[in-house]
Design an enzyme around this catalytic site. Structure first.
Site, PDB file in Angstrom:
ATOM      1  N   LYS A 292       0.832  -1.211   0.000  1.00  0.00           N
ATOM      2  CA  LYS A 292       0.000   0.000   0.000  1.00  0.00           C
ATOM      3  C   LYS A 292       0.864   1.257   0.000  1.00  0.00           C
ATOM      4  O   LYS A 292       0.536   2.239  -0.669  1.00  0.00           O
ATOM      5  CB  LYS A 292      -0.919   0.020   1.225  1.00  0.00           C
TER       6      LYS A 292
ATOM      7  N   LYS B 224      -4.061 -11.653  -5.952  1.00  0.00           N
ATOM      8  CA  LYS B 224      -5.302 -12.045  -5.261  1.00  0.00           C
ATOM      9  C   LYS B 224      -6.444 -11.117  -5.682  1.00  0.00           C
ATOM     10  O   LYS B 224      -6.212  -9.957  -6.036  1.00  0.00           O
ATOM     11  CB  LYS B 224      -5.093 -12.032  -3.738  1.00  0.00           C
TER      12      LYS B 224
ATOM     13  N   LYS C 223     -10.543  -5.860  -3.364  1.00  0.00           N
ATOM     14  CA  LYS C 223     -11.622  -4.863  -3.377  1.00  0.00           C
ATOM     15  C   LYS C 223     -11.188  -3.573  -4.038  1.00  0.00           C
ATOM     16  O   LYS C 223     -11.985  -2.852  -4.599  1.00  0.00           O
ATOM     17  CB  LYS C 223     -12.006  -4.517  -1.925  1.00  0.00           C
TER      18      LYS C 223
HETATM   19  P1  TYM Z   1     -10.356  -7.077   4.187  1.00  0.00           P
HETATM   20  O1  TYM Z   1     -11.477  -6.119   4.371  1.00  0.00           O
HETATM   21  O2  TYM Z   1      -9.319  -6.768   3.173  1.00  0.00           O
HETATM   22  O3  TYM Z   1     -10.917  -8.496   3.824  1.00  0.00           O
HETATM   23  C1  TYM Z   1     -11.956  -9.107   4.565  1.00  0.00           C
HETATM   24  C2  TYM Z   1     -11.722 -10.606   4.645  1.00  0.00           C
HETATM   25  O4  TYM Z   1     -11.700 -11.193   3.335  1.00  0.00           O
HETATM   26  C3  TYM Z   1     -10.521 -11.971   3.168  1.00  0.00           C
HETATM   27  N1  TYM Z   1     -10.083 -11.857   1.775  1.00  0.00           N
HETATM   28  C4  TYM Z   1      -9.910 -12.894   0.935  1.00  0.00           C
HETATM   29  N2  TYM Z   1     -10.046 -14.224   1.112  1.00  0.00           N
HETATM   30  C5  TYM Z   1      -9.797 -15.029   0.051  1.00  0.00           C
HETATM   31  N3  TYM Z   1      -9.410 -14.562  -1.164  1.00  0.00           N
HETATM   32  C6  TYM Z   1      -9.260 -13.239  -1.377  1.00  0.00           C
HETATM   33  N4  TYM Z   1      -8.886 -12.787  -2.581  1.00  0.00           N
HETATM   34  C7  TYM Z   1      -9.508 -12.337  -0.311  1.00  0.00           C
HETATM   35  N5  TYM Z   1      -9.451 -10.994  -0.183  1.00  0.00           N
HETATM   36  C8  TYM Z   1      -9.802 -10.714   1.099  1.00  0.00           C
HETATM   37  C9  TYM Z   1      -9.516 -11.355   4.115  1.00  0.00           C
HETATM   38  O5  TYM Z   1      -8.484 -12.259   4.450  1.00  0.00           O
HETATM   39  C10 TYM Z   1     -10.377 -10.989   5.301  1.00  0.00           C
HETATM   40  O6  TYM Z   1     -10.562 -12.110   6.141  1.00  0.00           O
HETATM   41  N6  TYM Z   1      -7.276  -6.197   7.968  1.00  0.00           N
HETATM   42  C11 TYM Z   1      -8.512  -6.835   7.612  1.00  0.00           C
HETATM   43  C12 TYM Z   1      -9.689  -6.344   8.433  1.00  0.00           C
HETATM   44  C13 TYM Z   1      -9.537  -6.473   9.912  1.00  0.00           C
HETATM   45  C14 TYM Z   1      -9.594  -7.661  10.661  1.00  0.00           C
HETATM   46  C15 TYM Z   1      -9.431  -7.261  12.033  1.00  0.00           C
HETATM   47  C16 TYM Z   1      -9.738  -8.992  10.346  1.00  0.00           C
HETATM   48  C17 TYM Z   1      -9.354  -5.440  10.780  1.00  0.00           C
HETATM   49  N7  TYM Z   1      -9.294  -5.913  12.062  1.00  0.00           N
HETATM   50  C18 TYM Z   1      -9.428  -8.190  13.071  1.00  0.00           C
HETATM   51  C19 TYM Z   1      -9.748  -9.926  11.383  1.00  0.00           C
HETATM   52  C20 TYM Z   1      -9.576  -9.524  12.721  1.00  0.00           C
HETATM   53  C21 TYM Z   1      -8.807  -6.539   6.159  1.00  0.00           C
HETATM   54  O7  TYM Z   1      -8.348  -5.587   5.614  1.00  0.00           O
HETATM   55  O8  TYM Z   1      -9.671  -7.386   5.595  1.00  0.00           O
END
Ligand code: TYM
Length: 329
Positions: free
Chosen positions: A112, A193, A196
């Site tokens: 990022k 991957k 979003k």
């Molecule tokens: P975020 O918002 O990017 O993604 C949400 C969840 O989706 C999963 N994910 C994927 N799984 C499989 N294939 C993909 N291409 C893919 N893209 C995203 C992510 O692994 C995630 O589980 N930092 C985290 C948010 C967060 C969080 C937390 C998660 C903040 N605090 C505490 C768990 C516990 C994030 O940016 O997820």
């Protein structure tokens, strides 16, 4: 007492089938077995600029998607991070035990930061706030996709460091990855991957995409020049399509092999599109019903925040005592 589960998603961009298969689907599956808290992490979203009105709307959209996927607000908490100020409070305490070097090594930070001209401090602090989210509720299990595994390791390192400096305070959280679908790749480029923040047509299938758009993206997915599916020699694009099918259908490896071995890519794509759309259609119908009920999502969010706040307050109180910060006797 049931073990506690915590996980969250950022209200930025459009949730896609990677988010669903990597995380949300697992949340729905385990919610009866554990005490679950599912969060919309708006404080994380603002580590990069978000248009305020769009962010506000996105928060309720994500909550609606959690509920449409089958999260039951009678059983699990569905809450917004900024509604419980202890997230930010604990994050500061954890910041003070975290070496900058640990944060600079995070691959998501590096990726990022490389895209920004000037890197905000929030971007570096991002995984400390994530550690605070989890440790605040003494969560034992964190169901996420594979891209969050490094952040979870860091969470354990931070917890360990705090515990060894100040005495046992935090439960050590375990990472829980789905057996199939932990990393869904971009349809247009199976080397990266599904993301979003990637907005190009044909990259992702959004959970709210109309079926014909979803079908088009899948039919155009990048494969390779082999004539059909060869399980002994799968290219990344074909492997990704098979993973998507398997994760949605719940088929075993054996069923997958028997059904798809030798199949031409055009037919494979058609079947993947069918299974994805068969899931998206009822999901989108539920989403429209939920969002159509005025005030329902806001009520769920308010009730959940009210329910979890005492848990968060208890941990902050404990951490403050351990550190010698000022607490009322
Ligand atoms: P975020 O918002 O990017 O993604 C949400 C969840 O989706 C999963 N994910 C994927 N799984 C499989 N294939 C993909 N291409 C893919 N893209 C995203 C992510 O692994 C995630 O589980 N930092 C985290 C948010 C967060 C969080 C937390 C998660 C903040 N605090 C505490 C768990 C516990 C994030 O940016 O997820």
């Amino acid at each position: 007492m049931r073990a506690r589960v915590f996980s969250g998603m950022q209200p930025s961009g459009n949730l896609h089938i990677g988010n669903y298969l990597g995380a949300l689907k697992n949340w729905v599956r385990i919610q009866q077995e554990y005490e679950c808290i599912f969060c919309i992490v708006d404080l994380h979203a603002v580590t990069v600029y978000q248009e305020p009105a769009a962010l506000r709307a996105k928060i309720e959209e994500i909550a609606g998607l959690y509920l449409a996927a089958g999260i039951d607000p009678q059983v699990s908490a569905v809450m917004v991070q900024s509604a419980v100020p202890e997230h930010a409070e604990l994050a500061w305490m954890l910041t003070c035990v975290t070496p900058v070097g640990w944060l600079e090594r995070m691959t998501q930070y590096k990726a990022k930061a490389a895209k920004q001209e000037s890197v905000g401090d929030g971007l570096l602090q991002y995984p400390v706030l994530m550690a605070a989210d989890i440790l605040l509720y003494q969560a034992a299990i964190v169901p996420v996709g594979d891209d969050q595994a490094q952040h979870l390791e860091l969470t354990r390192d931070i917890a360990q460091r705090f515990n060894s400096l100040y005495g046992e305070t935090f439960v050590m959280p375990a990472t829980s990855l789905p057996s199939v679908g932990a990393r869904i790749m971009g349809l247009d480029d199976p080397q990266v991957k599904m993301s979003k923040s990637e907005t190009g047509a044909g990259h992702a299938v959004g959970l709210l995409d109309p079926p014909d758009k979803a079908r088009k993206a899948i039919m155009r997915a990048t494969t390779d020049s082999a004539p059909g599916v060869d399980f002994d020699n799968l290219g990344p694009g074909v492997a990704n399509l098979l993973t998507i099918y398997q994760a949605f259908s719940g088929w075993t490896d054996d069923q997958m092999r028997k059904h798809f071995a030798g199949m031409r890519y055009g037919d494979l794509k058609k079947q993947v599109a069918d299974v994805v759309i068969a899931h998206l259609e009822p999901f989108q119908k539920r989403y429209r019903e939920i969002m159509g009920e005025r005030g329902y999502v806001a009520r769920v969010l308010a009730e959940s925040a009210f329910r979890v706040r005492p848990l968060a307050a208890a941990t902050v109180e404990l951490a403050k005592r351990r550190m010698g910060l000022y607490t009322a006797e």
